[in-house]
Design a protein around this motif. Sequence first.
Motif, PDB file in Angstrom:
ATOM      1  N   SER B   7      67.338-118.137  29.046  1.00 28.85           N
ATOM      2  CA  SER B   7      68.201-116.875  29.164  1.00 28.85           C
ATOM      3  C   SER B   7      68.219-116.679  30.102  1.00 28.85           C
ATOM      4  N   GLN B   8      68.965-117.298  31.257  1.00 30.91           N
ATOM      5  CA  GLN B   8      69.424-116.851  32.108  1.00 30.91           C
ATOM      6  C   GLN B   8      71.332-117.339  31.661  1.00 30.91           C
ATOM      7  N   TYR B   9      70.639-119.238  31.485  1.00 35.94           N
ATOM      8  CA  TYR B   9      71.444-119.840  31.122  1.00 35.94           C
ATOM      9  C   TYR B   9      72.996-119.099  29.930  1.00 35.94           C
ATOM     10  N   ALA B  10      72.102-118.507  29.186  1.00 36.40           N
ATOM     11  CA  ALA B  10      72.487-118.018  27.602  1.00 36.40           C
ATOM     12  C   ALA B  10      73.484-117.369  27.983  1.00 36.40           C
ATOM     13  N   ILE B  11      72.319-115.928  28.839  1.00 37.88           N
ATOM     14  CA  ILE B  11      73.486-114.679  28.975  1.00 37.88           C
ATOM     15  C   ILE B  11      74.760-115.283  29.782  1.00 37.88           C
ATOM     16  N   PHE B  12      74.736-115.800  30.634  1.00 44.98           N
ATOM     17  CA  PHE B  12      75.963-116.303  31.296  1.00 44.98           C
ATOM     18  C   PHE B  12      76.706-116.807  30.477  1.00 44.98           C
ATOM     19  N   THR B  13      76.153-117.982  29.365  1.00 46.41           N
ATOM     20  CA  THR B  13      77.928-118.657  28.357  1.00 46.41           C
ATOM     21  C   THR B  13      77.722-117.806  27.590  1.00 46.41           C
ATOM     22  N   TRP B  14      77.219-116.670  27.065  1.00 42.72           N
ATOM     23  CA  TRP B  14      78.003-115.574  26.281  1.00 42.72           C
ATOM     24  C   TRP B  14      78.744-114.715  27.239  1.00 42.72           C
ATOM     25  N   LEU B  15      78.201-114.125  28.637  1.00 45.12           N
ATOM     26  CA  LEU B  15      79.747-113.307  29.167  1.00 45.12           C
ATOM     27  C   LEU B  15      80.469-113.930  29.438  1.00 45.12           C
ATOM     28  N   SER B  16      80.620-115.506  30.350  1.00 43.97           N
ATOM     29  CA  SER B  16      82.030-116.527  29.621  1.00 43.97           C
ATOM     30  C   SER B  16      83.227-116.544  29.233  1.00 43.97           C
ATOM     31  N   ALA B  17      81.924-116.824  27.472  1.00 48.86           N
ATOM     32  CA  ALA B  17      82.483-116.606  26.027  1.00 48.86           C
ATOM     33  C   ALA B  17      83.241-115.334  26.081  1.00 48.86           C
ATOM     34  N   TYR B  18      83.146-113.963  26.676  1.00 51.60           N
ATOM     35  CA  TYR B  18      83.066-112.763  26.769  1.00 51.60           C
ATOM     36  C   TYR B  18      84.326-112.626  27.136  1.00 51.60           C
ATOM     37  N   VAL B  19      84.518-112.987  28.386  1.00 47.05           N
ATOM     38  CA  VAL B  19      85.586-113.060  29.448  1.00 47.05           C
ATOM     39  C   VAL B  19      86.446-113.678  28.918  1.00 47.05           C
ATOM     40  N   VAL B  20      86.366-115.120  28.007  1.00 49.20           N
ATOM     41  CA  VAL B  20      87.895-115.360  28.355  1.00 49.20           C
ATOM     42  C   VAL B  20      88.182-115.159  26.438  1.00 49.20           C
ATOM     43  N   PHE B  21      87.212-115.109  25.742  1.00 51.97           N
ATOM     44  CA  PHE B  21      87.787-114.488  24.321  1.00 51.97           C
ATOM     45  C   PHE B  21      88.621-112.633  25.297  1.00 51.97           C
ATOM     46  N   PHE B  22      88.355-112.391  26.224  1.00 55.33           N
ATOM     47  CA  PHE B  22      88.875-110.893  26.688  1.00 55.33           C
ATOM     48  C   PHE B  22      90.505-111.414  26.791  1.00 55.33           C
ATOM     49  N   ILE B  23      90.489-112.119  27.637  1.00 54.16           N
ATOM     50  CA  ILE B  23      91.959-113.089  28.025  1.00 54.16           C
ATOM     51  C   ILE B  23      92.489-113.052  26.648  1.00 54.16           C
ATOM     52  N   GLY B  24      92.114-113.741  26.208  1.00 54.57           N
ATOM     53  CA  GLY B  24      92.629-114.121  25.357  1.00 54.57           C
ATOM     54  C   GLY B  24      93.609-112.618  24.605  1.00 54.57           C
ATOM     55  N   ALA B  25      92.792-111.987  24.122  1.00 53.77           N
ATOM     56  CA  ALA B  25      93.158-110.570  23.573  1.00 53.77           C
ATOM     57  C   ALA B  25      93.908-109.787  24.468  1.00 53.77           C
ATOM     58  N   CYS B  26      93.838-110.371  25.860  1.00 54.77           N
ATOM     59  CA  CYS B  26      95.487-109.701  26.367  1.00 54.77           C
ATOM     60  C   CYS B  26      96.565-110.202  26.391  1.00 54.77           C
ATOM     61  N   ILE B  27      96.637-111.351  26.499  1.00 55.61           N
ATOM     62  CA  ILE B  27      97.198-112.268  25.709  1.00 55.61           C
ATOM     63  C   ILE B  27      98.327-112.823  24.429  1.00 55.61           C
ATOM     64  N   LEU B  28      97.057-112.065  23.584  1.00 48.51           N
ATOM     65  CA  LEU B  28      98.040-111.663  22.195  1.00 48.51           C
ATOM     66  C   LEU B  28      98.579-110.123  22.669  1.00 48.51           C
ATOM     67  N   LEU B  29      97.929-109.715  22.688  1.00 46.45           N
ATOM     68  CA  LEU B  29      98.580-107.717  23.050  1.00 46.45           C
ATOM     69  C   LEU B  29      99.679-108.007  23.957  1.00 46.45           C
ATOM     70  N   ARG B  30     100.185-108.638  24.569  1.00 43.34           N
ATOM     71  CA  ARG B  30     101.519-108.430  25.584  1.00 43.34           C
ATOM     72  C   ARG B  30     102.121-109.906  24.717  1.00 43.34           C
ATOM     73  N   LYS B  31     101.998-110.394  24.214  1.00 39.02           N
ATOM     74  CA  LYS B  31     103.215-110.944  23.544  1.00 39.02           C
ATOM     75  C   LYS B  31     103.919-110.517  22.367  1.00 39.02           C
ATOM     76  N   LYS B  32     103.088-109.311  22.136  1.00 35.14           N
ATOM     77  CA  LYS B  32     103.677-108.978  20.951  1.00 35.14           C
ATOM     78  C   LYS B  32     102.705-107.712  21.068  1.00 35.14           C
ATOM     79  N   ALA B  33     102.678-106.137  21.080  1.00 38.50           N
ATOM     80  CA  ALA B  33     101.524-104.812  20.626  1.00 38.50           C
ATOM     81  C   ALA B  33     101.636-105.210  19.321  1.00 38.50           C
ATOM     82  N   THR B  34     100.756-104.877  18.660  1.00 40.08           N
ATOM     83  CA  THR B  34     100.907-104.265  17.180  1.00 40.08           C
ATOM     84  C   THR B  34      99.138-104.038  16.703  1.00 40.08           C
ATOM     85  N   VAL B  35      99.326-102.891  16.237  1.00 40.12           N
ATOM     86  CA  VAL B  35      97.828-102.462  15.697  1.00 40.12           C
ATOM     87  C   VAL B  35      96.711-103.126  15.885  1.00 40.12           C
TER      88      VAL B  35
END
Lengths: 124, 137
Positions: B7-35
Motif C-alpha cells: 500500500s505504501q508502494y501504491a501511494i508512492f507511485t500515485w503521488l509521483s504520478a501526480y507530481v509528474v502530471f503537475f509538471i506537465g500542466a506547468c509546461i502547458l501553461l507556460r507554453k501558452k496560457a489558455t483557459v
Amino acid sequence: MQKVMLLQLGTGGMAWLLFTAGLLWCGFSWWRATRCRSALACVLAAITSVVCGLLVIALGLFQSYFFGTTGADDKLLEQIALVLLVLAGAGWAASSLCFLVAAGRSTYPRPEEFQTQPPHPPQE
Amino acid sequence: MEGEVWSQYAIFTWLSAYVVFFIGACILLRKKATVPRGLVFIGTLFLLLVNLVMFAVYTDWVTMDYNPVFEDPAWRSYMGDPPYPEWQRLLYWGTVLLDVLGKVLAGAGMIAEGRQQIAILRYRQMQLFQPQPSTGG
C-alpha cells in the motif's frame, strides 16, 4: 452501505470518470493534431491504469460479496488487489510521464497564423 | 510481502504520478496560457495537495483515527464522544472535496484542451484548401 459512503463513492467515481475521459480525449486529440507518439503513449498508459483500477474495484466487490471479511482467501485477494493498485499507480506514473513529454512537444499556432489573409486583387 | 508495504508502494507511485502530471500542466501553461490549460493546472494542483495528505497519512506521518463509518447514526449514538479530534474529520472531508474538485476541473480542462486541438487541426486543414493567389500573367 451507508448513504455517506455511497455519496462519497458516487461523486468520487463520477469525478474519476470525467478525469480519465478528459485525459484520454486530450491525449487522443493531441495525437491527431500533432501525430506526437508521446500523446498516444499517454492514452495507452491511461487505459492500463483505468483497467487496473476497475479490476481493483471488481476484486473489492467480489471479496465483499463472496468471502466476507475474514479467512485465508481474503488475505490472498487483498494481496492481489494491492498489487493491482500498484500497477494502476505505475500506469498513472507512465501516463503522467507521457503527458509531460507530450505537453513539452505540443504545438500551438502563432497568432499571425489566425489572421485573415488580405483579399486578392480581382484578376483581369 | 506485507500488505502495508504494497500500500505504501501504491501511494508512492500515485503521488509521483501526480507530481509528474503537475509538471506537465506547468509546461502547458507556460507554453501558452489558455483557459483549458489553466483549469488543468488548478485541478492538478488540488490533486497533488490531496495526494500529499494521503501520502502523509499512509506513511504514518499524520495519524488518522477518523473513519467515515463513524458518520452512521448508529455509530454516533454508540460512541458518545467521538474517538478522534474534530480536525481529522475536517481534513478527511476536505481532501475528499479537493479530490473531486481537482478531478472535475482537470478533466473538464483536458476535454476543452482536446476540443481546441481538434479545432486547430480543422482550421489548418481548411487553410490547405484555400485558393492561392495566382502567379501567372
